[in-house]
Write a protein that holds these residues in place. Structure first.
Motif, PDB file in Angstrom:
ATOM      1  N   LEU A   1       2.977   4.075  10.399  1.00 20.77           N
ATOM      2  CA  LEU A   1       2.404   4.431   9.383  1.00 20.77           C
ATOM      3  C   LEU A   1       4.483   4.753   8.463  1.00 20.77           C
ATOM      4  CD1 LEU A   1      -0.854   4.782   8.295  1.00 20.77           C
ATOM      5  CD2 LEU A   1       0.177   2.819   7.888  1.00 20.77           C
ATOM      6  N   GLY A   2       4.784   5.717   9.144  1.00 19.01           N
ATOM      7  CA  GLY A   2       6.255   5.942   8.571  1.00 19.01           C
ATOM      8  C   GLY A   2       5.496   7.222   7.678  1.00 19.01           C
ATOM      9  N   LEU A   3       5.254   7.924   8.086  1.00 22.43           N
ATOM     10  CA  LEU A   3       3.955   9.930   7.950  1.00 22.43           C
ATOM     11  C   LEU A   3       5.380  10.750   8.756  1.00 22.43           C
ATOM     12  CD1 LEU A   3       0.984   8.686   6.329  1.00 22.43           C
ATOM     13  CD2 LEU A   3       3.027   9.045   5.474  1.00 22.43           C
ATOM     14  N   HIS A   4       5.474  11.683   8.405  1.00 25.12           N
ATOM     15  CA  HIS A   4       6.457  12.501   8.949  1.00 25.12           C
ATOM     16  C   HIS A   4       5.289  14.277   8.807  1.00 25.12           C
ATOM     17  CE1 HIS A   4       9.280   9.776   9.959  1.00 25.12           C
ATOM     18  NE2 HIS A   4       8.931   9.707   8.544  1.00 25.12           N
TER      19      HIS A   4
ATOM     20  N   LEU B   1       0.651  -1.143  -0.098  1.00 25.08           N
ATOM     21  CA  LEU B   1       0.004  -0.260  -0.238  1.00 25.08           C
ATOM     22  C   LEU B   1       0.695   1.153  -0.089  1.00 25.08           C
ATOM     23  CD1 LEU B   1      -2.394  -0.909   2.937  1.00 25.08           C
ATOM     24  CD2 LEU B   1      -3.044  -0.946   0.051  1.00 25.08           C
ATOM     25  N   LYS B   2       0.544   2.507  -0.953  1.00 28.21           N
ATOM     26  CA  LYS B   2       1.343   3.477  -0.935  1.00 28.21           C
ATOM     27  C   LYS B   2       0.033   4.825  -0.556  1.00 28.21           C
ATOM     28  CE  LYS B   2       2.882   7.418  -3.714  1.00 28.21           C
ATOM     29  NZ  LYS B   2       3.696   6.971  -5.218  1.00 28.21           N
ATOM     30  N   VAL B   3       1.003   5.006   1.147  1.00 30.63           N
ATOM     31  CA  VAL B   3      -0.094   5.613   2.216  1.00 30.63           C
ATOM     32  C   VAL B   3       1.022   6.910   1.663  1.00 30.63           C
ATOM     33  CG1 VAL B   3      -0.842   6.322   4.211  1.00 30.63           C
ATOM     34  CG2 VAL B   3      -0.390   3.621   3.936  1.00 30.63           C
ATOM     35  N   THR B   4      -0.693   8.078   1.369  1.00 34.98           N
ATOM     36  CA  THR B   4       0.375   9.302   1.842  1.00 34.98           C
ATOM     37  C   THR B   4      -0.449  10.223   1.926  1.00 34.98           C
ATOM     38  OG1 THR B   4       0.673   8.761  -0.642  1.00 34.98           O
ATOM     39  CG2 THR B   4       0.990  11.564   0.166  1.00 34.98           C
ATOM     40  N   GLN B   5       0.269  11.008   3.674  1.00 37.59           N
ATOM     41  CA  GLN B   5      -0.620  12.231   3.797  1.00 37.59           C
ATOM     42  C   GLN B   5      -1.297  13.424   3.447  1.00 37.59           C
ATOM     43  OE1 GLN B   5       1.935  12.610   8.334  1.00 37.59           O
ATOM     44  NE2 GLN B   5      -0.336  14.277   8.868  1.00 37.59           N
ATOM     45  N   THR B   6      -1.804  13.715   3.919  1.00 35.03           N
ATOM     46  CA  THR B   6      -2.988  14.598   3.318  1.00 35.03           C
ATOM     47  C   THR B   6      -2.797  16.016   3.823  1.00 35.03           C
ATOM     48  OG1 THR B   6      -5.213  13.664   3.131  1.00 35.03           O
ATOM     49  CG2 THR B   6      -3.873  13.103   1.296  1.00 35.03           C
ATOM     50  N   ARG B   7      -3.780  15.215   5.623  1.00 35.78           N
ATOM     51  CA  ARG B   7      -4.456  16.433   6.458  1.00 35.78           C
ATOM     52  C   ARG B   7      -2.977  16.342   7.348  1.00 35.78           C
ATOM     53  NH1 ARG B   7     -10.577  16.697   7.512  1.00 35.78           N
ATOM     54  NH2 ARG B   7      -9.824  18.344   7.995  1.00 35.78           N
ATOM     55  N   SER B   8      -3.557  17.566   7.927  1.00 32.95           N
ATOM     56  CA  SER B   8      -2.433  16.896   9.045  1.00 32.95           C
ATOM     57  C   SER B   8      -3.056  16.906  10.747  1.00 32.95           C
ATOM     58  CB  SER B   8      -2.663  18.741   9.102  1.00 32.95           C
ATOM     59  OG  SER B   8      -1.419  19.532  10.690  1.00 32.95           O
ATOM     60  N   THR B   9      -2.036  16.079  11.487  1.00 33.38           N
ATOM     61  CA  THR B   9      -2.638  15.484  12.828  1.00 33.38           C
ATOM     62  C   THR B   9      -2.457  16.659  13.844  1.00 33.38           C
ATOM     63  OG1 THR B   9       0.003  15.414  13.106  1.00 33.38           O
ATOM     64  CG2 THR B   9      -1.144  13.738  12.186  1.00 33.38           C
TER      65      THR B   9
ATOM     66  N   GLY C   1      -5.940  -2.149   8.982  1.00 29.27           N
ATOM     67  CA  GLY C   1      -6.770  -1.190  10.352  1.00 29.27           C
ATOM     68  C   GLY C   1      -6.162  -0.104  10.514  1.00 29.27           C
ATOM     69  N   MET C   2      -4.145   0.570  10.364  1.00 35.91           N
ATOM     70  CA  MET C   2      -4.251   1.263  10.951  1.00 35.91           C
ATOM     71  C   MET C   2      -4.516   2.423  10.325  1.00 35.91           C
ATOM     72  SD  MET C   2      -0.371  -0.017  12.072  1.00 35.91           S
ATOM     73  CE  MET C   2       0.423   1.040  11.357  1.00 35.91           C
ATOM     74  N   VAL C   3      -4.378   1.819   8.648  1.00 36.74           N
ATOM     75  CA  VAL C   3      -4.695   3.142   7.434  1.00 36.74           C
ATOM     76  C   VAL C   3      -6.350   3.758   8.161  1.00 36.74           C
ATOM     77  CG1 VAL C   3      -5.679   3.728   5.852  1.00 36.74           C
ATOM     78  CG2 VAL C   3      -3.562   2.252   5.747  1.00 36.74           C
ATOM     79  N   ARG C   4      -7.864   2.119   8.429  1.00 37.11           N
ATOM     80  CA  ARG C   4      -8.706   2.681   8.897  1.00 37.11           C
ATOM     81  C   ARG C   4      -8.920   3.566   9.556  1.00 37.11           C
ATOM     82  NH1 ARG C   4     -10.134  -2.334   9.862  1.00 37.11           N
ATOM     83  NH2 ARG C   4     -10.110  -3.110   7.454  1.00 37.11           N
ATOM     84  N   GLN C   5      -7.518   3.619  10.818  1.00 42.81           N
ATOM     85  CA  GLN C   5      -8.439   4.471  12.045  1.00 42.81           C
ATOM     86  C   GLN C   5      -7.758   6.193  11.377  1.00 42.81           C
ATOM     87  OE1 GLN C   5      -8.147   4.133  14.971  1.00 42.81           O
ATOM     88  NE2 GLN C   5     -10.118   1.889  14.558  1.00 42.81           N
ATOM     89  N   VAL C   6      -7.021   6.757  10.475  1.00 41.64           N
ATOM     90  CA  VAL C   6      -6.690   7.587  10.382  1.00 41.64           C
ATOM     91  C   VAL C   6      -6.861   7.943   8.574  1.00 41.64           C
ATOM     92  CG1 VAL C   6      -4.877   8.016  11.494  1.00 41.64           C
ATOM     93  CG2 VAL C   6      -4.230   7.193   9.394  1.00 41.64           C
TER      94      VAL C   6
END
Length: 126
Positions: free
Chosen positions: A87-90, A65-73, A106-111
């Motif tokens: 997930l290794g996102l910074h 899966l290629k996961v990209t962060q699109t919004r701020s935490t 499951g981790m991706v589903r949570q965020v």
């Protein structure tokens, strides 16, 4: 002559095994020895057989899966921030490639409201 299970002799024998540290420990030591022998032989050392299966829920062993962060935490709960970090996102725009298995899904589903996801792997190559 062996003592019967309900006899007083058997109770004394069990009490002696417990006080001397024998009994279940003997069986545990035998199991440990067998595991060590398998490890020396190059086996999976008694680990569960999950590693030998593809473990991806039918998605193929090389699927990713290629996961990209699109919004701020910022202003999100700590659990979501920790999941993003796991997930290794910074930061916004950072991308990470993770294995496609039930844990990471499951981790991706949570965020899911903070990231976008693309499936890559064997299917994408064809």
């Amino acid at each position: 002559m062996a003592a019967r299970p309900g006899s007083p002799d058997r109770a004394q024998q069990i009490a002696a095994e417990v006080s001397s540290g024998q009994g279940d420990d003997e069986h545990a030591n035998e199991r440990t020895d067998k595991v060590r022998e398998r490890a020396r032989a190059g086996g999976n050392a008694g680990m569960s057989q999950i590693s030998e299966r593809d473990g991806s829920g039918g998605r193929g062993s090389r699927a990713r899966l290629k996961v990209t962060q699109t919004r701020s935490t910022i202003s999100h709960i700590a659990r979501n921030r920790a999941t993003i970090k796991a997930l290794g996102l910074h930061g916004i725009g950072s991308t990470s490639i993770v294995p496609d298995n039930n844990a990471t899904r499951g981790m991706v589903r949570q965020v899911r409201f903070l990231v976008t996801v693309e499936e890559i792997g064997e299917k994408a190559k064809q």
